[in-house]
Design an enzyme around this catalytic site. Structure first.
Site, PDB file in Angstrom:
ATOM      1  N   SER A 125       0.854  -1.196   0.000  1.00  0.00           N
ATOM      2  CA  SER A 125       0.000   0.000   0.000  1.00  0.00           C
ATOM      3  C   SER A 125       0.885   1.240   0.000  1.00  0.00           C
ATOM      4  CB  SER A 125      -0.861  -0.021   1.271  1.00  0.00           C
ATOM      5  OG  SER A 125      -1.470   1.228   1.507  1.00  0.00           O
TER       6      SER A 125
ATOM      7  N   TYR B 297      -3.832  -0.506   9.910  1.00  0.00           N
ATOM      8  CA  TYR B 297      -3.595  -0.740   8.473  1.00  0.00           C
ATOM      9  C   TYR B 297      -2.183  -0.284   8.103  1.00  0.00           C
ATOM     10  CZ  TYR B 297      -4.579  -0.841   3.428  1.00  0.00           C
ATOM     11  OH  TYR B 297      -4.549  -1.118   2.079  1.00  0.00           O
TER      12      TYR B 297
HETATM   13  P1  NAD Z   1     -11.708  -5.287  -1.474  1.00  0.00           P
HETATM   14  O1  NAD Z   1     -12.268  -5.016  -0.135  1.00  0.00           O
HETATM   15  O2  NAD Z   1     -12.610  -5.304  -2.665  1.00  0.00           O
HETATM   16  O3  NAD Z   1     -10.899  -6.661  -1.498  1.00  0.00           O
HETATM   17  C1  NAD Z   1     -10.419  -7.294  -0.325  1.00  0.00           C
HETATM   18  C2  NAD Z   1     -10.463  -8.775  -0.566  1.00  0.00           C
HETATM   19  O4  NAD Z   1      -9.949  -9.444   0.604  1.00  0.00           O
HETATM   20  C3  NAD Z   1     -11.887  -9.264  -0.768  1.00  0.00           C
HETATM   21  O5  NAD Z   1     -11.895 -10.261  -1.768  1.00  0.00           O
HETATM   22  C4  NAD Z   1     -12.228  -9.870   0.582  1.00  0.00           C
HETATM   23  O6  NAD Z   1     -13.222 -10.866   0.507  1.00  0.00           O
HETATM   24  C5  NAD Z   1     -10.879 -10.439   0.973  1.00  0.00           C
HETATM   25  N1  NAD Z   1     -10.803 -10.705   2.402  1.00  0.00           N
HETATM   26  C6  NAD Z   1     -10.879  -9.815   3.415  1.00  0.00           C
HETATM   27  N2  NAD Z   1     -10.848 -10.447   4.609  1.00  0.00           N
HETATM   28  C7  NAD Z   1     -10.743 -11.782   4.331  1.00  0.00           C
HETATM   29  C8  NAD Z   1     -10.701 -12.952   5.139  1.00  0.00           C
HETATM   30  N3  NAD Z   1     -10.775 -12.904   6.461  1.00  0.00           N
HETATM   31  N4  NAD Z   1     -10.612 -14.147   4.524  1.00  0.00           N
HETATM   32  C9  NAD Z   1     -10.571 -14.226   3.172  1.00  0.00           C
HETATM   33  N5  NAD Z   1     -10.621 -13.152   2.359  1.00  0.00           N
HETATM   34  C10 NAD Z   1     -10.716 -11.944   2.931  1.00  0.00           C
HETATM   35  O7  NAD Z   1     -10.598  -4.174  -1.680  1.00  0.00           O
HETATM   36  P2  NAD Z   1      -9.320  -4.110  -2.626  1.00  0.00           P
HETATM   37  O8  NAD Z   1      -8.997  -2.678  -2.747  1.00  0.00           O
HETATM   38  O9  NAD Z   1      -9.506  -4.913  -3.847  1.00  0.00           O
HETATM   39  O10 NAD Z   1      -8.203  -4.741  -1.685  1.00  0.00           O
HETATM   40  C11 NAD Z   1      -7.303  -5.736  -2.117  1.00  0.00           C
HETATM   41  C12 NAD Z   1      -5.954  -5.491  -1.472  1.00  0.00           C
HETATM   42  O11 NAD Z   1      -5.409  -4.275  -1.963  1.00  0.00           O
HETATM   43  C13 NAD Z   1      -5.995  -5.346   0.048  1.00  0.00           C
HETATM   44  O12 NAD Z   1      -4.881  -5.986   0.626  1.00  0.00           O
HETATM   45  C14 NAD Z   1      -5.887  -3.841   0.237  1.00  0.00           C
HETATM   46  O13 NAD Z   1      -5.348  -3.495   1.478  1.00  0.00           O
HETATM   47  C15 NAD Z   1      -4.955  -3.500  -0.903  1.00  0.00           C
HETATM   48  N6  NAD Z   1      -4.934  -2.094  -1.292  1.00  0.00           N
HETATM   49  C16 NAD Z   1      -6.027  -1.490  -1.842  1.00  0.00           C
HETATM   50  C17 NAD Z   1      -5.953  -0.145  -2.209  1.00  0.00           C
HETATM   51  C18 NAD Z   1      -7.105   0.573  -2.843  1.00  0.00           C
HETATM   52  O14 NAD Z   1      -6.982   1.766  -3.088  1.00  0.00           O
HETATM   53  N7  NAD Z   1      -8.210  -0.045  -3.117  1.00  0.00           N
HETATM   54  C19 NAD Z   1      -4.772   0.558  -2.016  1.00  0.00           C
HETATM   55  C20 NAD Z   1      -3.686  -0.095  -1.445  1.00  0.00           C
HETATM   56  C21 NAD Z   1      -3.771  -1.422  -1.109  1.00  0.00           C
END
Ligand code: NAD
Length: 251
Positions: free
Chosen positions: A143, A156
């Site tokens: 991130s 986080y």
């Molecule tokens: P999202 O919430 O759509 O995806 C998160 C995924 O993790 C989902 O598929 C969810 O079901 C899964 N998950 C969460 N807890 C879980 C558990 N206990 N068991 C199994 N699966 C679980 O959001 P996203 O943005 O697609 O996030 C994906 C990754 O990217 C994450 O690690 C997030 O921290 C990271 N991220 C996202 C952003 C952004 O701007 N969206 C920026 C930096 C990092």
């Protein structure tokens, strides 16, 4: 053959039912990989997208808030596909609150999914890759908060900064064994993870103003970096974070 070709490779992608995980699974499948998708709910759309590309797909139902499913994730993937070549640790959660009010639950929940289970799943997959003796690719989804402190998200920030450290620590141990451990650091993407930010008019405006590309990331923007880090094209890349951030860190 293209150095980005993933034909015949098997990739585990956690949290592949939505957002970045879905886009990464689809990008890896487009490059030729079969996908084992790990998550709590059936990734129906992701299965459809991967199978439409002619690749194999296996859904592993698992809650990554504890270490309980880890050995099953490895054994199910191996039973189904015969081995593991790529692991994408994408599943992650976020909890928002002032640091002065932050609860133990909001600390532990985030650290457990984003850091603890991620490390031990990586350990289990890494052991398997070493047994297989044909190397492997591990990609952690970090991130901007692997570099920065963020606003009202202390667990986080801790988890993603920790994940950057784990990425480097494992690379130091495993680079010599042909296993590449790297991370992608996404900037601000339109997914469920950032829903609260995008619906906060002031935060949303401030974030957009700092992104040189002039827009939030779309999940499709992440796929190229994932294919690079999963493929032979990155064989001499170890322990690094690749920002995919529209220029956020350059600001
Ligand atoms: P999202 O919430 O759509 O995806 C998160 C995924 O993790 C989902 O598929 C969810 O079901 C899964 N998950 C969460 N807890 C879980 C558990 N206990 N068991 C199994 N699966 C679980 O959001 P996203 O943005 O697609 O996030 C994906 C990754 O990217 C994450 O690690 C997030 O921290 C990271 N991220 C996202 C952003 C952004 O701007 N969206 C920026 C930096 C990092």
């Amino acid at each position: 053959m293209s150095p980005f070709d993933l034909t015949g490779k098997t990739a585990i992608v956690t949290g592949a039912n939505t957002g970045l995980g879905q886009a990464i699974a689809t990008a890896l499948a487009t490059a030729g990989a079969d996908i084992a998708a790990v998550g709590r709910t059936p990734p129906v759309d992701t299965r459809f997208a991967v199978e439409a590309l002619g690749r194999r797909f296996h859904d592993i139902s698992a809650d990554l808030s504890t270490m309980e499913p880890i050995s099953r994730i490895v054994s199910e993937t191996v039973d189904h596909f015969g081995g593991i070549d790529i692991l994408v640790n994408n599943a992650g959660i976020i909890r928002r609150n002032d640091a002065a009010l932050f609860t133990e639950d909001d600390w532990d929940a985030v650290m457990d999914v984003n850091l603890k289970t991620t490390f031990f799943l990586t350990q289990a997959v890494g052991r398997r890759m070493m047994e297989q003796g044909r190397g492997g690719k591990i990609i952690n989804i970090a991130s901007m908060l692997s570099y920065q402190g963020g606003v009202r998200v202390p667990s986080y920030a801790a988890s993603k900064s920790g994940l950057a450290g784990v990425t480097r620590a494992l690379a130091n141990e495993w680079a010599g064994k042909g296993i590449n451990v790297n991370a992608i650091a996404p900037g601000y993407f339109s997914t469920n993870n950032t829903e609260a930010l995008r619906s906060d008019e002031i935060r949303s405006r401030d974030i957009l103003a700092r992104i040189p590309a002039g827009r939030w990331g779309r999940p499709d923007d992440i796929g190229g970096a994932a294919v690079f880090l999963a493929s032979a094209a990155s064989d001499y890349v170890h322990g690094t974070l690749v920002p995919v951030d529209g220029g956020w860190l350059a600001r």
